[in-house]
Design a protein around this motif. Structure first.
Motif, short mmCIF file in Angstrom:
data_model
loop_
_atom_site.label_atom_id
_atom_site.label_comp_id
_atom_site.label_asym_id
_atom_site.label_seq_id
_atom_site.Cartn_x
_atom_site.Cartn_y
_atom_site.Cartn_z
N SER A 107 29.95 -3.94 -7.20
CA SER A 107 28.72 -4.02 -6.43
C SER A 107 27.66 -4.84 -7.16
N SER A 108 27.59 -4.68 -8.48
CA SER A 108 26.64 -5.46 -9.28
C SER A 108 26.97 -6.94 -9.24
N VAL A 109 28.27 -7.25 -9.30
CA VAL A 109 28.69 -8.65 -9.21
C VAL A 109 28.31 -9.23 -7.85
N ASP A 110 28.51 -8.45 -6.80
CA ASP A 110 28.12 -8.86 -5.45
C ASP A 110 26.63 -9.16 -5.40
N SER A 111 25.83 -8.28 -5.99
CA SER A 111 24.38 -8.47 -5.97
C SER A 111 23.95 -9.68 -6.80
N VAL A 112 24.62 -9.91 -7.92
CA VAL A 112 24.30 -11.08 -8.74
C VAL A 112 24.50 -12.36 -7.93
N GLY A 113 25.59 -12.41 -7.15
CA GLY A 113 25.80 -13.58 -6.30
C GLY A 113 24.70 -13.73 -5.26
N SER A 114 24.24 -12.62 -4.69
CA SER A 114 23.15 -12.67 -3.71
C SER A 114 21.84 -13.09 -4.36
N TYR A 115 21.56 -12.58 -5.57
CA TYR A 115 20.35 -12.97 -6.28
C TYR A 115 20.30 -14.47 -6.49
N HIS A 116 21.40 -15.02 -6.99
CA HIS A 116 21.41 -16.45 -7.28
C HIS A 116 21.31 -17.29 -6.01
N ALA A 117 22.10 -16.91 -4.99
CA ALA A 117 22.08 -17.70 -3.75
C ALA A 117 20.71 -17.67 -3.10
N SER A 118 20.09 -16.49 -3.01
CA SER A 118 18.79 -16.38 -2.35
C SER A 118 17.69 -17.03 -3.18
N SER A 119 17.76 -16.90 -4.50
CA SER A 119 16.73 -17.51 -5.35
C SER A 119 16.83 -19.03 -5.33
N GLY A 162 16.51 -11.49 -17.05
CA GLY A 162 15.64 -10.32 -16.94
C GLY A 162 15.49 -9.87 -15.50
N VAL A 163 15.34 -10.82 -14.60
CA VAL A 163 15.22 -10.48 -13.17
C VAL A 163 16.50 -9.82 -12.67
N VAL A 164 17.64 -10.36 -13.07
CA VAL A 164 18.92 -9.80 -12.63
C VAL A 164 19.10 -8.38 -13.17
N SER A 165 18.80 -8.19 -14.47
CA SER A 165 18.96 -6.87 -15.07
C SER A 165 18.04 -5.85 -14.41
N ARG A 166 16.80 -6.25 -14.16
CA ARG A 166 15.86 -5.33 -13.51
C ARG A 166 16.30 -5.01 -12.08
N GLY A 167 16.82 -6.01 -11.39
CA GLY A 167 17.29 -5.78 -10.03
C GLY A 167 18.47 -4.84 -9.99
N ILE A 168 19.45 -5.04 -10.89
CA ILE A 168 20.63 -4.17 -10.92
C ILE A 168 20.23 -2.75 -11.31
N GLY A 169 19.31 -2.62 -12.26
CA GLY A 169 18.86 -1.29 -12.65
C GLY A 169 18.22 -0.54 -11.50
N LEU A 170 17.38 -1.24 -10.74
CA LEU A 170 16.72 -0.56 -9.62
C LEU A 170 17.70 -0.30 -8.48
N GLU A 171 18.68 -1.17 -8.31
CA GLU A 171 19.71 -0.89 -7.30
C GLU A 171 20.44 0.41 -7.64
N SER A 221 9.45 -4.63 -4.59
CA SER A 221 8.26 -4.38 -5.39
C SER A 221 8.56 -4.28 -6.88
N PHE A 222 9.67 -3.62 -7.23
CA PHE A 222 9.94 -3.34 -8.64
C PHE A 222 11.30 -3.83 -9.11
N GLY A 223 12.13 -4.37 -8.23
CA GLY A 223 13.46 -4.82 -8.61
C GLY A 223 13.48 -6.31 -8.88
N SER A 224 14.37 -7.04 -8.20
CA SER A 224 14.46 -8.49 -8.38
C SER A 224 13.25 -9.19 -7.79
N ARG A 225 12.54 -8.51 -6.87
CA ARG A 225 11.36 -9.04 -6.19
C ARG A 225 11.69 -10.29 -5.37
#
Length: 540
Positions: A289-301, A312-321, A67-71
């Motif tokens: 952990s943030s690097v791991d999530s960045v890889g997941s964001y890119h692969a899933s997107s 912006g999406v990555v930064s917001r997602g990492i912040g909410l994580e 809802s509020f992170g990477s969405r």
């Protein structure tokens, strides 16, 4: 290949798709508590409580993130990235002499370290510093870093399976057969064996072990599984104590002792204890952990939207994580909360990336977490089966990490050398630190599979500052930290084109040129998108 978001009308079909996501990632959600709680000296009842807490926090944080992170349709949960530092903290010298109340004391130390590290990760995301760090991160860095997370636990996997080889090995073979040899078989249009390889393998092996236990295969005359090994006098029973403990499925009373209803609440283990040296270790790991999530964001997107996420999406997602990990620390899950890497594999297999489905699955997970018997049932999984599942999960995690190389020129000699050095040094350097100062004849009460995590007591750093020694000896013994440092330094100093490094695929410039293929609420501005989304939810 282009993947479209699938949005099936009706709550029931969408809910089933969402629950399918969680069921396919059952191992990632439940296995970490089954490892760390016994390592802390916790009972089966403690394991049951932590499992229920993990399910609850995973459901809540997933709702927050979608809802509020990477969405993106990504599930939040306990991360294997935090497992190694958690085991290192659990095996710290100050905890070795504790008796009786080990579990709660160590858990409070873990909570404090996770909360501080999560606050650091929140600042990293929302301050925009993550956008600066992204300039140093690309597929050549992400691939060996994530792969090192899976490869680092080899000392735990098969040695624990070997305690009851006929059950553990059979389970590994079943999961391999389902996920590879039967992966193309469809039942009602679903690749059941591929998607549910882990839960199917667990169910079949558990049923077989139950039948063997009831048939008396692991019953030995005058031998009781509930008697501690140190109190066994009979040579006959001492000879078979390992098989009694690890092969039988009735040695745990977690299901019987767990309540029918239990609501997980924050600070249930007590007030967290904040120790700066342990917090610094977790802060360093939060970057990984943030690097791991960045890889997941890119692969899933790239799978669901045919384009990479913006900075912006990555930064917001990492912040909410980071905020979600604060919740995990307050509730006491034992690890931080992050995007589960295996989620990308599930999206690729099912070709279903609807956030609505993931959110409904998260709601179902929250409801299940309130049923205490669910946590008790999971906590009663025999340890050898946990280890067998982990052998598969960690192997898949390593492969998923290396799969990020497809966004770069995987055949480039530059990339081959960087990835190869990163992986080799990530295993070799920690091995040096773990073996430093240990005599071959040294006797240790710590099990052999946990000895790599007691490096803080004998590492090569011996300055007059004890806290600094602890930090350096512990952090540099973590495989993913070494892999990340080597990959970042080499990739950003060795000349290479953007296309060769994979920056071209992951860049915002390329993202702007691609035609978006995702739902409107992702494209609309954040607050406006949320209004349209809730209108759609209530059916207006």
């Amino acid at each position: 290949m282009k993947y479209e978001l699938r949005d099936t009308p009706g709550l029931v079909p969408i809910g089933l798709y969402g629950f399918q996501h969680y069921l396919s990632m059952l191992g990632s959600l439940i296995l970490i508590p089954l490892v760390i709680v016994p390592a802390m000296g916790g009972t089966y009842e403690d394991t049951s409580t932590v499992v229920s807490t993990v399910l609850f926090v995973s459901g809540v944080t997933t709702l927050l993130h979608t809802s509020f992170g990477s969405r993106l349709p990504l599930i939040q949960g306990p991360s294997f990235v935090y497992l190694a530092p958690a085991l290192a903290i659990i095996n710290s010298p100050e905890f070795q002499g504790l008796n009786g109340n080990n579990f709660k004391h160590i858990m409070k130390e873990l909570q404090g370290a996770i909360i501080i590290a999560s606050a650091f990760q929140t600042i990293l995301g929302y301050s925009g510093l993550m956008s600066v760090l992204l300039r140093l991160i690309n597929p050549v860095v992400v691939a060996p870093t994530i792969a090192a997370v899976g490869l680092s636990f080899y000392s735990y996997g098969f040695p624990r399976v070997g305690t009851c080889l006929e059950i553990g090995a059979v389970q590994i073979l079943l999961v391999i057969m389902f996920s590879l040899y039967l992966r193309k078989i469809s039942v009602f249009g679903h690749r059941v064996f591929l998607i549910y390889a882990v839960p199917l393998g667990l169910a079949i092996t558990w049923a077989a072990a139950f039948l063997l236990t009831e048939a008396g295969v692991y019953s030995y005359k005058d031998c009781d599984a509930n008697i501690p090994a140190s109190n066994i006098i009979s040579d006959h029973c001492r000879k078979h104590v390992s098989r009694i403990k690890h092969c039988r499925v009735d040695t745990s009373h977690a299901l019987r002792s767990s309540p029918w209803f239990r609501f997980p609440y924050p600070l249930q283990w007590g007030t967290p204890v904040f120790e700066w040296k342990m917090a610094l270790v977790m802060c360093a790991v939060s970057i990984i952990s943030s690097v791991d999530s960045v890889g997941s964001y890119h692969a899933s997107s790239l799978l669901a939207a045919s384009r990479p996420p913006t900075r912006g999406v990555v930064s917001r997602g990492i912040g909410l994580e980071g905020l979600c990990s604060v919740l995990a620390g307050l509730w006491g899950t034992g690890t931080g909360s992050t995007t589960i890497t295996e989620n990308v594999h599930t999206i690729a297999v099912t070709k279903m990336g609807s956030r609505r489905a993931v959110e409904l699955g998260a709601c179902a997970l929250i409801l299940l977490s309130l049923i205490g018997k669910v946590g008790g049932f999971i906590a009663s999984i025999p340890e050898v089966m946990v280890a067998a599942l982990l052998c598969f999960m960690w192997a898949m995690l390593a492969a998923l990490g290396l799969s990020n190389l497809r966004y770069s020129e995987a055949g480039s000699s530059r990339n081959i050398i960087i990835v190869g050095l990163s992986l080799f040094l990530s295993l070799s350097v920690p091995s040096y630190l773990q073996q430093y100062g240990i005599s071959p004849n040294t006797n240790s009460s710590v099990p052999s599979y946990l000895q790599p995590y007691i490096v803080a007591t004998h590492g090569p750093f011996h300055s007059k500052y004890g806290g600094l020694n602890y930090f350096l000896n512990t952090v540099l013994s973590l495989n993913m930290v070494i892999a990340f440092l080597v990959a970042v330094i080499l990739d950003n100093t060795v000349p290479g084109s953007q296309q060769e490094r994979g920056v071209y695929v992951w860049s915002e410039t390329e993202a702007a040129r691609r035609e978006p293929a995702i739902t409107k609420d992702y494209e609309l501005p954040f607050r406006v998108g949320r209004i349209f989304r809730w209108v759609k939810w209530v059916g207006l």
